[in-house]
Design an enzyme around this catalytic site. Structure first.
Site, PDB file in Angstrom:
ATOM      1  N   GLY A 208    -106.088  -2.275  19.947  1.00  0.00           N
ATOM      2  CA  GLY A 208    -105.435  -2.415  18.639  1.00  0.00           C
ATOM      3  C   GLY A 208    -104.134  -1.647  18.603  1.00  0.00           C
ATOM      4  O   GLY A 208    -103.627  -1.211  19.635  1.00  0.00           O
ATOM      5  N   ASN A 209    -103.593  -1.490  17.424  1.00  0.00           N
ATOM      6  CA  ASN A 209    -102.386  -0.671  17.271  1.00  0.00           C
ATOM      7  C   ASN A 209    -102.398  -0.006  15.900  1.00  0.00           C
ATOM      8  O   ASN A 209    -103.311  -0.215  15.117  1.00  0.00           O
ATOM      9  CB  ASN A 209    -101.123  -1.521  17.498  1.00  0.00           C
ATOM     10  CG  ASN A 209    -101.005  -2.670  16.515  1.00  0.00           C
ATOM     11  OD1 ASN A 209    -100.839  -2.459  15.320  1.00  0.00           O
ATOM     12  ND2 ASN A 209    -101.136  -3.894  17.014  1.00  0.00           N
ATOM     13  N   ARG A 210    -101.403   0.779  15.621  1.00  0.00           N
ATOM     14  CA  ARG A 210    -101.428   1.631  14.430  1.00  0.00           C
ATOM     15  C   ARG A 210    -100.923   0.946  13.152  1.00  0.00           C
ATOM     16  O   ARG A 210    -100.764   1.592  12.127  1.00  0.00           O
ATOM     17  CB  ARG A 210    -100.583   2.890  14.675  1.00  0.00           C
ATOM     18  CG  ARG A 210    -101.164   3.778  15.738  1.00  0.00           C
ATOM     19  CD  ARG A 210    -100.395   5.083  15.813  1.00  0.00           C
ATOM     20  NE  ARG A 210    -100.748   5.826  17.001  1.00  0.00           N
ATOM     21  CZ  ARG A 210    -101.832   6.562  17.121  1.00  0.00           C
ATOM     22  NH1 ARG A 210    -102.680   6.657  16.119  1.00  0.00           N
ATOM     23  NH2 ARG A 210    -102.076   7.198  18.254  1.00  0.00           N
ATOM     24  N   SER A 211    -100.666  -0.342  13.192  1.00  0.00           N
ATOM     25  CA  SER A 211    -100.176  -1.009  11.980  1.00  0.00           C
ATOM     26  C   SER A 211    -101.242  -0.987  10.886  1.00  0.00           C
ATOM     27  O   SER A 211    -102.397  -1.316  11.121  1.00  0.00           O
ATOM     28  CB  SER A 211     -99.805  -2.455  12.309  1.00  0.00           C
ATOM     29  OG  SER A 211     -99.556  -3.160  11.120  1.00  0.00           O
TER      30      SER A 211
END
Ligand code: CTP
Length: 395
Positions: A208-211
């Site tokens: 995933g990512n931090r968005s």
């Protein structure tokens, strides 16, 4: 713009209350129906009779006064408003609005209205600079209130500082802009994406990512408020914005399919989502067990949604960068065939992933660079949508 519009003018107990008479006069002369609501404290500084004479309308000063048509049901004033402007706004009323207190006719009206609200603070400089006032203003801003910064100059105390009510021209300008934005996307369709995609590794893990999705939600919410029919394709679990169609997805591929389906008749596609560029080549059917000291995951590229989608709609991309922000964003604008790109430097404090504010630069395909200061994500959304409207009217 003001002709025939109902402006609810809230006046609170600041020395600057007398300036509200000038404001009411200018708004009335411009053709607006001005409904004045005064707090008890405001009536100590300027009489309701003055405002009534200027606007030609009864002035509302309390919840229980019998004279006005709006008193029977305080919500009727909230419903009649095209815009609510509070000028001057004291630290006290700002604090009440920030925490949802509705203990007089003005705060009740603001709590009950769906119209845009403009707040023009005026107070002593120490009161204005006090962190609690600043926090309250930030909370209002994040909720979509338009705050008109007070000016610097001579204050009632005799000191020089920040806290003077903004120039009337500036307040009227903000009222005009809010009214103009209010329906400038009426009849338009908008697809907005939000959040970071999740690419499964096994049934429990993902890349995933931090968005957080906050920027996309702000865009969807604001576009809806400006009259657009909005579809939000999202991976985020933030509360869904009112009156927006929400399509929930998880992976880049699901997002691509959803966007391709919903963008068929759209006027604009705004890709605020952080889409994974790579996904695990194989998704393990069972949970991967801890065996060796090293584990290698094979990754394959995902499809680029923005670069590949076809259609005559306006394409807006986002570029979260940690270096060479403008140059990198420009490259993306060109290679993905975009109309606009919104670049942000993720190394700046209170900006980008997870924050409620953002510091962005908007670049268009003609090379125009609009560098904006740090502002709430809702304000960024307004500025991006202003540009989208600008392109739509030229088409
Ligand atoms: N984007 C997309 N599909 C992808 C990757 C990105 O539609 N597979 C969109 C994003 O939603 C964003 C824009 O393209 O609006 C730029 O995304 P970004 O991740 O910054 O660009 P990339 O092309 O992936 O470049 P890089 O990750 O190398 O910076």
């Amino acid at each position: 713009m003001l002709e025939g519009k109902t402006v609810v003018l809230g006046i609170t107990g600041s020395i600057a209350a007398y300036k509200a008479a000038g404001l009411a006069s200018k708004l009335t002369q411009a053709g607006a129906g001005v409904e004045v609501v005064m707090t008890e404290a405001a009536t100590r500084f300027i009489t309701p009779l003055t405002l009534r004479s200027i606007t030609g309308r009864p002035v509302v000063t309390g919840m229980w006064q019998p004279a006005s048509e709006f008193n029977i049901e305080h919500v009727s004033l909230a419903e009649a408003a095209d815009v609510v402007a509070i000028a001057p706004a004291t630290a006290n009323v700002i604090a009440k609005l920030a925490s949802g207190i509705a203990d007089d006719i003005l705060t009740c009206t603001v709590l009950a209205t769906r119209a845009p609200v403009i707040v023009a603070p005026a107070m002593n400089d120490n009161m204005y600079r006090n962190p609690v006032t600043q926090e309250n203003l930030a909370r209002l801003r994040a909720r979509g209130f338009v705050i008109i910064e007070p000016g610097y100059g001579r204050l009632a105390s005799g000191k020089t500082g920040i806290g003077r009510l903004a120039e009337l021209g500036k307040i009227i300008g903000a009222i005009r802009q809010v009214l103009q934005r209010k329906s400038d996307l009426a009849g338009k369709r908008m697809v907005v994406t939000a959040g970071g995609t999740r690419e499964p590794i096994d049934p429990v893990r993902f890349i995933g990512n931090r968005s957080s999705g906050k920027m996309g939600y702000a865009l969807a919410e604001v576009a809806r408020e400006r009259g657009a029919k909005v579809t939000l394709v999202t991976t985020s679990s933030l509360p869904p914005p009112a009156e927006v169609e929400v399509v929930t997805v998880e992976t880049a591929l699901q997002m691509k399919r959803a966007v391709t389906r919903v963008a068929k008749n759209t006027d604009a596609l705004i890709m605020a989502a952080a889409v994974a560029d790579y996904r695990p080549e194989k998704v393990a059917r069972a949970k991967i067990k801890k065996k060796s000291a090293k584990l290698t995951l094979g990754l394959v590229a995902t499809l680029d949604i923005l670069a590949e989608i076809k259609g005559g709609f306006i394409k807006v991309g986002f570029a979260a960068e940690s270096e060479d922000v403008i140059a990198n964003a420009r490259k993306k604008l060109e290679t993905k065939g975009l109309d606009l790109i919104v670049a942000n430097d993720i190394t700046i404090k209170d900006s980008g992933f997870g924050a409620d504010s953002n510091k962005v630069t908007i670049i268009d395909k003609n090379g125009k660079v609009e560098d904006l200061p740090l502002m709430s994500k809702r304000e960024v959304a307004d500025r991006v949508l202003d540009r989208v409207v600008g392109i739509l009217v030229k088409r």
